[in-house]
Design an enzyme around this catalytic site. Structure first.
Site, PDB file in Angstrom:
ATOM      1  N   THR A   1       9.576   8.139 109.040  1.00  0.00           N
ATOM      2  CA  THR A   1      10.190   7.503 110.209  1.00  0.00           C
ATOM      3  C   THR A   1      10.344   6.011 109.960  1.00  0.00           C
ATOM      4  O   THR A   1       9.429   5.353 109.467  1.00  0.00           O
ATOM      5  CB  THR A   1       9.331   7.736 111.466  1.00  0.00           C
TER       6      THR A   1
ATOM      7  N   LEU B   1       3.516   5.029 112.368  1.00  0.00           N
ATOM      8  CA  LEU B   1       4.739   5.820 112.273  1.00  0.00           C
ATOM      9  C   LEU B   1       4.600   6.725 111.058  1.00  0.00           C
ATOM     10  O   LEU B   1       4.006   6.325 110.045  1.00  0.00           O
ATOM     11  CB  LEU B   1       5.974   4.930 112.100  1.00  0.00           C
ATOM     12  N   ASP B   2       5.143   7.941 111.142  1.00  0.00           N
ATOM     13  CA  ASP B   2       5.182   8.799 109.964  1.00  0.00           C
ATOM     14  C   ASP B   2       5.862   8.061 108.818  1.00  0.00           C
ATOM     15  O   ASP B   2       6.742   7.213 109.034  1.00  0.00           O
ATOM     16  CB  ASP B   2       5.971  10.080 110.252  1.00  0.00           C
ATOM     17  N   MET B   3       5.482   8.407 107.606  1.00  0.00           N
ATOM     18  CA  MET B   3       6.081   7.770 106.438  1.00  0.00           C
ATOM     19  C   MET B   3       7.605   7.877 106.470  1.00  0.00           C
ATOM     20  O   MET B   3       8.317   6.920 106.138  1.00  0.00           O
ATOM     21  CB  MET B   3       5.548   8.417 105.162  1.00  0.00           C
TER      22      MET B   3
END
Length: 427
Positions: free
Chosen positions: A276, A272-274
């Site tokens: 998110t 997951l993106d940081m």
């Protein structure tokens, strides 16, 4: 107060106010003939990145590139180097090269002219040091891309230093129509590009007390990771927004490292993106990792995300449910941003469902990605051919003033890698 870190920032209220004042003056038609060389509103209608720099001598404004063929306009700071003079060396040599037949001689002459440009684009930093664009990039062993030095931010800083003004805060914002490929919306602020401006601004900011890069610090938010499920083969964990999923280039502590400290052997299977938050699955055995990665690759894993989209200037006109299909590709001059590229992009498909329209006009939306492209949901939400509403708190594609990205991985379903049991988890 520290100066703006230009690659990841929330514009200060004074910067936002200065930008809105400029937009209001443009919209009111203040910049048009006969007092102005061009009708600025008409010239900017196709879309242009503008910049504002607050200094101890007042605000300064700049535009990226050219406006109606002009590099110099009243009210805006001058370019780092003006290539547009009709009798200048650049125009004369460019005309000569254009008349050459295709071949090695023309290619060599073009390369020499480009190097001449990079040698004549000379910028200062806050220490009073001066380097050419070519020298700045040579420090990193790379060649500057074409157009380096023509963005608004380096123009602003260079002019401030040369007029002995002290920079206080800065921001770059969009005016005019949204482009086809990039996510841009009038009045919104965006971070400086990393390809052209990354090395250049890093040099130009030397000597200023600059805000730290938020990506360089360890997670210090109020929420902690939660274990939703664990057995001998897998871990299902809720990741807070602001924490890295896996180790990155900065050395900031990641969720994977925290899990290894507690459980020993742990393997990542997806990311997951940081920014998110939400649900993730990790493997505790190598054979479990191999099987889970196979399921992700074959799209057997189903994930849903809940997002809050920003309020728009016009009513939301899309169907309550639907599918977004846009081809995405990296923006090579502005990593990690992605762009819509209909020639070279890879198709990204997302199903969406409108859950609620909030009183302030913001939208609660459920996303189900059918592909797994980088920043897929963020671009599909913000792009004009997607939903046209950036996710709240999105620093790259929309508004950064919400404190966090309102994108949460809500659920995940997959087959247990060892037992074959169908599993579903929600957070």
């Amino acid at each position: 107060m520290k100066f703006t870190y230009p690659f990841r920032y929330v514009p200060r209220p004074e910067v936002q106010q200065a930008a809105q004042e400029l937009i209001a003056r443009i919209d009111a038609g203040e910049f048009r003939p006969p007092r102005y060389p061009i009708d600025l509103k008409a010239a900017l209608s196709e879309g242009k990145m503008l910049g504002v720099l607050l200094t101890d001598k007042g605000p300064m404004y700049a535009f990226s590139g050219l406006v109606a063929g002009c590099s110099t306009l009243p009210f805006f700071v001058p370019p780092v180097f003006d290539l547009t003079r009709p009798d200048g060396y650049f125009k004369t040599r460019e005309e000569q090269i254009s008349a050459m037949p295709r071949g090695p001689e023309k290619a060599s002459a073009s390369a020499e002219l480009q190097n001449w440009i990079f040698d004549n684009y000379k910028v200062l930093n806050a220490l009073g040091e001066e380097l050419s664009v070519r020298e700045v990039f040579a420090r990193r062993g790379i060649t500057p891309p074409s157009g380096t030095g023509d963005c608004a931010a380096p123009k602003l800083l260079n002019h401030a230093y040369r007029t002995f003004a002290r920079p206080l805060a800065m921001g770059e914002f969009w005016y005019g129509a949204s482009p086809e490929g990039e996510v841009r919306e009038q009045g919104r602020f965006y971070p400086s590009c990393t390809g052209k401006c990354g090395p250049l601004l890093s040099f130009m900011l030397e000597g200023l007390d600059v805000e730290p890069n938020p990506l360089d610090r360890d997670y210090d938010g109020p929420e902690q990771p939660r274990i939703i499920f664990e057995d001998e083969a897998i871990l299902v964990v809720s990741k807070p927004s602001g924490m890295l999923s896996v180790p990155g280039r900065t050395g900031a502590l990641s969720l994977l490292e925290l899990l290894r400290e507690r459980f020993g052997e742990v393997h990542s299977c997806h990311r997951l993106d940081m920014d998110t938050s939400g649900i993730m699955v990790f493997a505790r055995k190598l054979e479990a990792k191999v099987e889970l990665e196979r399921q992700f690759a074959s799209r057997e894993v189903v994930k849903t995300y809940k997002a809050r989209l920003c309020a728009g200037n016009t009513p939301f006109s899309h169907a309550p449910k639907g599918t977004i299909a846009l081809p995405l590709a990296p923006d090579w001059y502005d990593r990690p941003r992605q762009m819509v590229d209909r020639e070279n992009g890879k198709l990204a498909i997302t199903r969406y469902e409108l859950l609620e329209t909030l009183p302030d006009g913001e939208l609660e939306v459920l996303f189900t990605p059918l592909t797994g492209r980088t920043h897929q949901l963020r671009v599909h939400a913000a792009h004009k051919n997607g939903l046209g509403r950036p996710i709240k708190g999105d620093r790259l594609y929309g508004s950064a003033d919400a404190g966090r990205l309102f994108l949460h991985a809500r659920s995940i379903s997959f087959t247990h890698p060892l037992t074959g049991e169908k599993l579903y988890f929600e957070d």
